[in-house]
Design a protein around this motif. Structure first.
Motif, PDB file in Angstrom:
ATOM      1  N   ASP A  52       0.873  -1.179   0.000  1.00 22.72           N
ATOM      2  CA  ASP A  52       0.000   0.000   0.000  1.00 22.72           C
ATOM      3  C   ASP A  52       0.905   1.221   0.000  1.00 22.72           C
ATOM      4  N   ASP A  77      -3.345  -3.029  -1.801  1.00 18.63           N
ATOM      5  CA  ASP A  77      -4.262  -1.979  -2.217  1.00 18.63           C
ATOM      6  C   ASP A  77      -4.366  -2.039  -3.746  1.00 18.63           C
ATOM      7  N   ILE A  78      -5.366  -1.397  -4.317  1.00 23.24           N
ATOM      8  CA  ILE A  78      -5.458  -1.302  -5.781  1.00 23.24           C
ATOM      9  C   ILE A  78      -4.873   0.012  -6.266  1.00 23.24           C
ATOM     10  N   ASN A  79      -5.285   1.132  -5.656  1.00 20.42           N
ATOM     11  CA  ASN A  79      -4.855   2.444  -6.131  1.00 20.42           C
ATOM     12  C   ASN A  79      -3.506   2.834  -5.533  1.00 20.42           C
ATOM     13  N   ASP A 106      -0.208  -0.070 -10.050  1.00 26.53           N
ATOM     14  CA  ASP A 106      -1.372  -0.283  -9.184  1.00 26.53           C
ATOM     15  C   ASP A 106      -1.498  -1.762  -8.789  1.00 26.53           C
ATOM     16  N   THR A 118      -9.282  -2.190  -0.713  1.00 24.81           N
ATOM     17  CA  THR A 118      -9.328  -0.933  -1.454  1.00 24.81           C
ATOM     18  C   THR A 118     -10.596  -0.136  -1.188  1.00 24.81           C
ATOM     19  N   GLU A 149     -12.063   1.159  -3.755  1.00 23.68           N
ATOM     20  CA  GLU A 149     -12.838   0.908  -4.975  1.00 23.68           C
ATOM     21  C   GLU A 149     -13.952  -0.078  -4.653  1.00 23.68           C
ATOM     22  N   ARG A 209     -13.417  -4.178   1.109  1.00 24.15           N
ATOM     23  CA  ARG A 209     -13.585  -2.741   0.874  1.00 24.15           C
ATOM     24  C   ARG A 209     -13.249  -1.950   2.135  1.00 24.15           C
TER      25      ARG A 209
END
Length: 130
Positions: free
Chosen positions: A13, A60-62, A67, A90, A92, A111
């Motif tokens: 992250d 994490d995604i972002n 990413d 994430t 998202e 989430r």
């Protein structure tokens, strides 16, 4: 499991605060003993995976540079961490992101904001037999 064979967890992250929050949630979920490896991007995460074995990846995604979805694709493409469960955490929340994460090889999706109980419910079943 004792300290000598502690579960090695890679948390990826770009926020150091979020990495600590994820670590705390994993410990509260009962994942002890645990050795935590931290990466601030997917690129750093790949480098850690090239250097050793982990039992769980939480990403994490972002993130800048690479990413979480690309990180996940690269893990699979480079055959790093074969069979290691990957959990995406994430902000998202769209079904498209969930679908992309699962198609890219994630075993679970959590989430933000999340609770230790949610982490326990989604992560611990992935570690049976690890």
């Amino acid at each position: 499991m004792n300290e000598a064979n502690a579960m090695r967890v890679l948390i990826v992250d770009d926020s150091s605060v979020m990495r600590k929050i994820v670590e705390r949630a994993l410990r509260q979920a009962g994942l002890e003993p645990m050795e935590v490896l931290e990466a601030g991007s997917g690129i750093d995460g790949l480098e850690i995976l090239r250097g050793g074995t982990v039992h769980l990846i939480v990403s994490d995604i972002n993130m800048p540079l690479m990413d979480g979805l690309e990180f996940l694709r690269q893990i699979r493409a480079q055959k790093l961490a074969g069979g290691v469960p990957v959990v995406m955490i994430t902000t998202e929340s769209s079904e498209e992101h969930v679908k992309q994460a699962i198609l890219s090889g994630a075993q679970a999706y959590i989430r933000k904001p999340f609770t230790a109980e949610q982490v326990k419910e989604r992560v611990l079943p992935l570690l049976v037999g690890v």
